[in-house]
Design a protein around this motif. Sequence first.
Motif, PDB file in Angstrom:
ATOM      1  N   VAL A  73       9.715  -0.233   4.756  1.00 40.66           N
ATOM      2  CA  VAL A  73      11.119  -0.608   4.937  1.00 40.66           C
ATOM      3  C   VAL A  73      11.275  -2.105   5.188  1.00 40.66           C
ATOM      4  N   HIS A  74      10.194  -2.871   4.982  1.00 39.47           N
ATOM      5  CA  HIS A  74      10.247  -4.309   5.236  1.00 39.47           C
ATOM      6  C   HIS A  74      10.192  -5.092   3.932  1.00 39.47           C
ATOM      7  N   GLU A  75      10.652  -6.324   4.018  1.00 36.79           N
ATOM      8  CA  GLU A  75      10.595  -7.266   2.902  1.00 36.79           C
ATOM      9  C   GLU A  75       9.356  -8.155   3.050  1.00 36.79           C
ATOM     10  N   PRO A  76       8.920  -8.790   1.957  1.00 31.74           N
ATOM     11  CA  PRO A  76       7.776  -9.706   2.069  1.00 31.74           C
ATOM     12  C   PRO A  76       7.972 -10.780   3.126  1.00 31.74           C
ATOM     13  N   ALA A  92       1.240  -7.660  -0.983  1.00 33.35           N
ATOM     14  CA  ALA A  92       0.682  -9.014  -1.130  1.00 33.35           C
ATOM     15  C   ALA A  92       0.946  -9.845   0.112  1.00 33.35           C
ATOM     16  N   ALA A  93       2.145  -9.714   0.705  1.00 36.25           N
ATOM     17  CA  ALA A  93       2.446 -10.449   1.934  1.00 36.25           C
ATOM     18  C   ALA A  93       1.590  -9.953   3.087  1.00 36.25           C
ATOM     19  N   LEU A  94       1.340  -8.654   3.124  1.00 40.18           N
ATOM     20  CA  LEU A  94       0.494  -8.086   4.182  1.00 40.18           C
ATOM     21  C   LEU A  94      -0.959  -8.531   4.057  1.00 40.18           C
ATOM     22  N   LEU A  95      -1.364  -8.888   2.840  1.00 39.93           N
ATOM     23  CA  LEU A  95      -2.745  -9.305   2.621  1.00 39.93           C
ATOM     24  C   LEU A  95      -3.109 -10.486   3.512  1.00 39.93           C
ATOM     25  N   ARG A  96      -2.174 -11.405   3.707  1.00 40.30           N
ATOM     26  CA  ARG A  96      -2.459 -12.563   4.554  1.00 40.30           C
ATOM     27  C   ARG A  96      -2.590 -12.156   6.016  1.00 40.30           C
ATOM     28  N   VAL A  97      -1.799 -11.169   6.443  1.00 46.45           N
ATOM     29  CA  VAL A  97      -1.908 -10.682   7.818  1.00 46.45           C
ATOM     30  C   VAL A  97      -3.287 -10.075   8.042  1.00 46.45           C
ATOM     31  N   VAL A  98      -3.750  -9.267   7.080  1.00 43.88           N
ATOM     32  CA  VAL A  98      -5.044  -8.603   7.201  1.00 43.88           C
ATOM     33  C   VAL A  98      -6.188  -9.602   7.085  1.00 43.88           C
ATOM     34  N   LEU A  99      -6.083 -10.511   6.127  1.00 36.75           N
ATOM     35  CA  LEU A  99      -7.188 -11.433   5.847  1.00 36.75           C
ATOM     36  C   LEU A  99      -7.260 -12.580   6.844  1.00 36.75           C
ATOM     37  N   GLU A 100      -6.115 -13.228   7.111  1.00 38.59           N
ATOM     38  CA  GLU A 100      -6.104 -14.430   7.938  1.00 38.59           C
ATOM     39  C   GLU A 100      -5.504 -14.216   9.319  1.00 38.59           C
ATOM     40  N   ARG A 101      -4.962 -13.007   9.570  1.00 31.86           N
ATOM     41  CA  ARG A 101      -4.312 -12.695  10.842  1.00 31.86           C
ATOM     42  C   ARG A 101      -3.115 -13.622  11.077  1.00 31.86           C
ATOM     43  N   GLN A 102      -2.513 -14.056   9.983  1.00 30.95           N
ATOM     44  CA  GLN A 102      -1.409 -15.009  10.047  1.00 30.95           C
ATOM     45  C   GLN A 102      -0.099 -14.301   9.732  1.00 30.95           C
ATOM     46  N   VAL A 103       0.897 -14.449  10.635  1.00 20.48           N
ATOM     47  CA  VAL A 103       2.224 -13.885  10.431  1.00 20.48           C
ATOM     48  C   VAL A 103       3.213 -15.043  10.549  1.00 20.48           C
ATOM     49  N   GLY A 104       3.741 -15.491   9.419  1.00 20.45           N
ATOM     50  CA  GLY A 104       4.559 -16.690   9.454  1.00 20.45           C
ATOM     51  C   GLY A 104       3.728 -17.864   9.955  1.00 20.45           C
ATOM     52  N   SER A 105       4.264 -18.601  10.944  1.00 24.91           N
ATOM     53  CA  SER A 105       3.532 -19.725  11.527  1.00 24.91           C
ATOM     54  C   SER A 105       2.677 -19.306  12.714  1.00 24.91           C
ATOM     55  N   LEU A 106       2.623 -18.007  12.997  1.00 22.39           N
ATOM     56  CA  LEU A 106       1.906 -17.508  14.170  1.00 22.39           C
ATOM     57  C   LEU A 106       0.586 -16.872  13.762  1.00 22.39           C
ATOM     58  N   ARG A 107      -0.469 -17.216  14.472  1.00 20.68           N
ATOM     59  CA  ARG A 107      -1.770 -16.597  14.236  1.00 20.68           C
ATOM     60  C   ARG A 107      -2.029 -15.566  15.321  1.00 20.68           C
ATOM     61  N   LEU A 108      -2.297 -14.333  14.918  1.00 19.99           N
ATOM     62  CA  LEU A 108      -2.568 -13.280  15.889  1.00 19.99           C
ATOM     63  C   LEU A 108      -3.900 -13.547  16.594  1.00 19.99           C
TER      64      LEU A 108
END
Length: 390
Positions: free
Chosen positions: A74-77, A128-144
């Motif tokens: 239910v989310h957008e990229p 594809a947008a989630l790939l960066r969260v999984v790979l780099e732990r990056q969400v926008g300008s925030l790093r988990l």
Amino acid sequence: MSVHGFEAADQLTARVMATRTETGASTQLEALALAVSANLPVLLWGEPGIGKSAGMRQLATGLGVQLETVIASVHEPSDFAGLPVVGADPANSGVAMAPPDWAVRLARSGNGLVFFDELSSAPPAVQAALLRVVLERQVGSLRLPEPVRVVAAANPPSSAADGWHLSPPLANRFVHLDWTYDASVVARGMAGTWPALTIPVVDTGKISTAVAKARGAVAGFLTARPGLVHHLPADAEARGRAWPSPRTWEMALRLLAAGYACDAGREPLATALVGAVGDGAGVEFLSYLEELDLPDPNHVLADPERFALPDRGDRQLAFLTAVVAAVQARPTRERWEAGWVVLAKAVEAGVPDVAARAATDLAVMREPEWPVPSGIEAFLDLLELSGALR
């Protein structure tokens, strides 16, 4: 309905939801906990409504961390890439990408679990947008933070509304676990009793040996079966699940090390390993592990004269790799010299080629003040050629 009626209904609901627990066991939950301990992204596959979210709540409770659930479909990229926030001087400071609230909460807590549900129902652009969260732990300008673990869930395309196959780059970054249910457990739960499961915990005293043995096992297997280092399946559905690649073999290495360090049961460890590299490669690797039976490399280094070199070449390589990894974990002159005693036995057994790579790795650990040990003569030409011996 009156307010009093709602209060009575809430009391009824609370009474129905009140349950007790008893000690139980679950291969799939223990495999999930093992992968989470190894800080590997996990993807749970199962039909809707069979308890994937409940398993996540139980895991978060057992680990004592917060759980953030995000319905990916239910989310957008932009919800994962971040929304642009224009500052006072974007030409100099750039445009920040504002992260969503769940990512901010996890960053503030410093640890936790983020659970991306309905991943296979998310369109390719969201995946594809989630790939960066999984790979780099990056969400926008925030790093988990590193202690935040990532788990996702997907329904098979046949049972998911508008389901998509996962892209190979995204699928190859997850440990894939099939999530099922036990009818007898569900029936007992409806009667008011659910199993309380033990979460595997890494023993810090076993870390060095666990890593050394895992390195030896994976290196030995891939030497014996080089064709399984990388194999991209032909059909789209298989490419969206687990398959062997250098990336997933590194995942298997971490899983195996974590399993050794927390004395994981055979079934949960096997489930996790197959979930990393796929059925075919995973089953072969498990069979190899059954036959390997590596001794504790730290025990060998403590008394190198008493060990016997394995007979088969792949087992010899696995053993020698484990010994060198153990020295690397705690490099002292005594352990380094003991490593050369071990490698010398390979020369005496007539297999110096098996020990050549281990000798190169061992040689580069030498401190300038350490004298060259006698067991190194058989490798001098190789080490001088490689420049490993200073």
